[in-house]
Design a protein around this motif. Structure first.
Motif, short mmCIF file in Angstrom:
data_model
loop_
_atom_site.label_atom_id
_atom_site.label_comp_id
_atom_site.label_asym_id
_atom_site.label_seq_id
_atom_site.Cartn_x
_atom_site.Cartn_y
_atom_site.Cartn_z
N VAL A 295 0.83 -1.20 0.00
CA VAL A 295 0.00 0.00 0.00
C VAL A 295 0.87 1.26 0.00
O VAL A 295 2.08 1.20 0.22
CB VAL A 295 -0.94 0.04 1.23
N ASN A 296 0.19 2.39 -0.21
CA ASN A 296 0.82 3.70 -0.08
C ASN A 296 0.14 4.47 1.05
O ASN A 296 -1.05 4.27 1.33
CB ASN A 296 0.66 4.52 -1.35
N VAL A 297 0.90 5.37 1.69
CA VAL A 297 0.31 6.41 2.52
C VAL A 297 0.83 7.74 1.98
O VAL A 297 1.78 7.77 1.18
CB VAL A 297 0.64 6.25 4.02
N PHE A 298 0.23 8.83 2.41
CA PHE A 298 0.57 10.15 1.86
C PHE A 298 0.72 11.17 2.97
O PHE A 298 0.03 11.12 3.98
CB PHE A 298 -0.50 10.60 0.86
N PHE A 299 1.65 12.10 2.75
CA PHE A 299 1.82 13.27 3.61
C PHE A 299 1.33 14.50 2.84
O PHE A 299 1.75 14.73 1.70
CB PHE A 299 3.28 13.49 3.99
N LEU A 300 0.47 15.28 3.47
CA LEU A 300 0.02 16.54 2.88
C LEU A 300 0.54 17.69 3.73
O LEU A 300 0.20 17.80 4.92
CB LEU A 300 -1.51 16.59 2.81
N GLY A 301 1.39 18.53 3.16
CA GLY A 301 1.96 19.65 3.87
C GLY A 301 3.38 19.92 3.40
O GLY A 301 4.11 18.99 3.04
N ALA A 302 3.78 21.19 3.41
CA ALA A 302 5.12 21.56 2.96
C ALA A 302 6.17 21.04 3.95
O ALA A 302 5.92 21.01 5.16
CB ALA A 302 5.22 23.07 2.83
N PRO A 303 7.34 20.63 3.46
CA PRO A 303 8.39 20.12 4.35
C PRO A 303 8.71 21.10 5.46
O PRO A 303 8.84 22.31 5.24
CB PRO A 303 9.58 19.94 3.41
N GLY A 304 8.82 20.57 6.68
CA GLY A 304 9.15 21.39 7.84
C GLY A 304 7.97 22.09 8.47
O GLY A 304 8.11 22.68 9.54
N GLY A 305 6.78 22.07 7.81
CA GLY A 305 5.61 22.76 8.33
C GLY A 305 4.57 21.80 8.85
O GLY A 305 4.84 20.61 9.09
N ASP A 306 3.36 22.31 9.05
CA ASP A 306 2.26 21.46 9.48
C ASP A 306 1.90 20.48 8.38
O ASP A 306 2.01 20.78 7.19
CB ASP A 306 1.05 22.32 9.84
N TRP A 307 1.43 19.31 8.80
CA TRP A 307 1.13 18.29 7.81
C TRP A 307 0.07 17.34 8.33
O TRP A 307 -0.25 17.32 9.53
CB TRP A 307 2.40 17.52 7.43
N VAL A 308 -0.48 16.54 7.42
CA VAL A 308 -1.52 15.55 7.72
C VAL A 308 -1.11 14.24 7.06
O VAL A 308 -0.60 14.21 5.94
CB VAL A 308 -2.89 16.02 7.19
N LEU A 309 -1.32 13.13 7.79
CA LEU A 309 -1.09 11.79 7.26
C LEU A 309 -2.39 11.24 6.68
O LEU A 309 -3.44 11.31 7.33
CB LEU A 309 -0.59 10.86 8.37
N VAL A 310 -2.31 10.71 5.46
CA VAL A 310 -3.46 10.06 4.83
C VAL A 310 -3.21 8.55 4.82
O VAL A 310 -2.28 8.07 4.18
CB VAL A 310 -3.69 10.57 3.40
N ASP A 311 -4.04 7.82 5.57
CA ASP A 311 -3.99 6.37 5.73
C ASP A 311 -2.78 5.92 6.56
O ASP A 311 -1.85 6.70 6.79
CB ASP A 311 -4.06 5.65 4.38
N ALA A 312 -2.85 4.66 7.01
CA ALA A 312 -1.87 4.21 8.01
C ALA A 312 -1.32 2.81 7.75
O ALA A 312 -0.81 2.16 8.66
CB ALA A 312 -2.48 4.28 9.41
N GLY A 313 -1.39 2.31 6.52
CA GLY A 313 -0.62 1.15 6.11
C GLY A 313 -0.94 -0.15 6.83
O GLY A 313 -1.91 -0.29 7.56
N LEU A 314 -0.07 -1.12 6.57
CA LEU A 314 -0.19 -2.47 7.12
C LEU A 314 0.31 -2.53 8.56
O LEU A 314 1.11 -1.69 8.99
CB LEU A 314 0.64 -3.45 6.29
#
Length: 455
Positions: A31-50
């Motif tokens: 599977v894939n997961v994704f990070f949304l947010g500029a490096p070093g700033g606030d961010w959100v994790l999308v999905d959490a894998g196996l």
């Protein structure tokens, strides 16, 4: 942004791939997961894998965001391969988890997902009854996504209800740049099949180190499907000799299948082991016996050592200079019987050969003692990460000495504990009762399932 794969294609053990300045793909097993947010700033994790991949996700997050935790975790849905690492991630980050309201009963311990369907075709589909349908309970951490379509912590993104795969499946969309995180509403690989692209990965790695020069030979520690799976396409390109112990040759020239795997030894991967083809495989005249004097063709200074148990003709490779040991599967460094061990090589621990495919435990124990006597300084194995260091020889020695009682040694249960397969030259037509028992049980279960569907 093109329609083709965005380079570089990252490692499946937590490799990161920047899709946009503030969108990062993390590639994990299956599977894939994704990070949304500029490096070093606030961010959100999308999905959490196996299960077992929390460490890979945290490691990738540290590369991009340092020690900053995410503001939230957003789930496209709650299947086991999208929430498997959620509990350990929440234990460290303690952030809210958002999902569609229709997913919440599955994520708060109330309702299991519909049972998977093994009849749709493909080897992975056949294993799907082992993929836990829940319910999973993440308690008060789970909250409904905002009704207005906003994605918490992600300005400019909105969620879209895309049911079918699950009742509450969502995809994430950003108008700017036309970016879509589809979840499993659509995928870009035939997920029902077992991947067959290992030959390309091997060729790619070889090109990085040796350019266009082919190998002089291919040496097999043994011939199980996961050690010869890419051999045919590699031989089609390289046309080099393949060497194995003489006891392996009947398995590799179409004459004798390996003993049937044992799903009773414990662990989810063991339960799937009847799907791991025991052969025989036929590579014809390419296959040759290793030299009787212990030399390894094309490798001065190396010698092969017969380490049976996992297979009759299993060998390990040893070089005195540097104390280098390629153990094959005589010992491994991950619990291969488990999903995290098999798919993510976690945790790292020196232990027995994969139990579901080891038909003689007395021989396996003797082989561990043989390897311990070498006192290696570096061990690489067929499954798991390399091990080195001052404690390595002592750790291997303890495993050898206490193999019958160490939890990483002889398993506590299994057919072959009391029905060992004799070690020696394999003979065609030898009885294989495990094959009959397992296939009979699978047939009976299938007949019962079809009967219940008709009612």
């Amino acid at each position: 942004m093109s329609d083709t794969l965005l380079p570089p294609n990252p490692s499946l053990l937590g490799g990161v791939q920047r899709l946009a300045p503030d969108v990062v793909r993390v590639r994990l097993p299956m599977v894939n997961v994704f990070f949304l947010g500029a490096p070093g700033g606030d961010w959100v994790l999308v999905d959490a894998g196996l299960p077992g991949t929390a460490g890979l996700i945290r490691q990738a997050a540290a590369q991009v965001y340092g020690s900053r935790p995410p503001q939230a975790i957003v789930l496209t849905h709650g299947h086991f391969d999208h929430v498997g690492a959620l509990r350990p991630l929440l234990a460290e980050w303690n952030v809210p988890v958002y999902a569609h309201p229709f997913e919440l009963p599955h994520l708060t311990g109330k309702v299991a997902y519909p049972f998977p369907d093994p009849t749709v075709g493909g080897a992975m589909s056949l294993t799907s009854p082992l993929f836990l349908p829940g319910p999973f309970d993440f308690g008060a951490s789970v909250r409904p996504l905002p009704a207005d379509g906003a994605v918490p912590g992600c300005p400019g993104w909105r969620w879209i209800h895309t049911p079918g795969h699950t009742e509450g499946h969502v995809s994430l969309w950003r108008e700017q740049g036309g970016l879509l995180i589809a979840g499993d509403a659509v995928v870009t690989t035939p997920q029902e099949t077992v991947p067959g692209g290992a030959a390309g990965l091997i060729r790619q790695a070889a090109a990085q180190v040796y350019g266009s020069r082919p190998p002089q030979a291919i040496v097999l520690t043994h011939g199980h499907f996961d050690h010869v799976g890419a051999l045919r396409p590699l031989l089609a390109e390289w046309n080099v000799p393949v060497y194995a112990h003489p006891f392996e040759l009947p398995h590799l020239t179409g004459k004798v299948a390996y003993p049937f795997p044992d799903p009773t030894v414990g662990g989810a991967m063991s339960l799937t082991s009847p799907l791991f083809l025991p052969g025989p495989f036929d590579f014809g005249a390419s296959v040759r016996p290793l030299p009787a004097d212990g030399a390894v063709p094309g490798c001065p200074g190396w010698r092969w050592i017969h380490t049976p148990g996992h297979t009759e003709g299993h060998v390990s490779l040893w070089r005195e200079q540097g104390g280098l040991l390629i153990a094959g599967d005589a010992v491994v460094t991950t619990p291969q019987e488990t999903v995290p061990g098999a798919l993510a090589s976690t945790p790292t621990v020196l232990r027995r050969p994969p139990a579901y495919y080891t038909p003689n435990w007395d021989a396996a124990s003797d082989s561990v003692r043989t390897l311990a006597a070498l006192r290696p300084r570096l061990v690489v194995t067929g499954h798991g990460h390399p091990l080195a260091g001052q404690e390595l020889a002592a750790t291997l020695g303890r495993l050898a000495q206490d193999f019958d009682h160490d939890p990483n040694g002889r398993p506590g249960r299994g057919w072959y504990l009391s029905h060992p397969v004799p070690q020696g030259q394999p003979q065609a037509g030898r009885p294989d009762p495990m094959r009959g028992y397992v296939l009979g049980a699978v047939g009976a279960a299938g007949a019962l399932w079809l009967l219940t569907r008709r009612r």
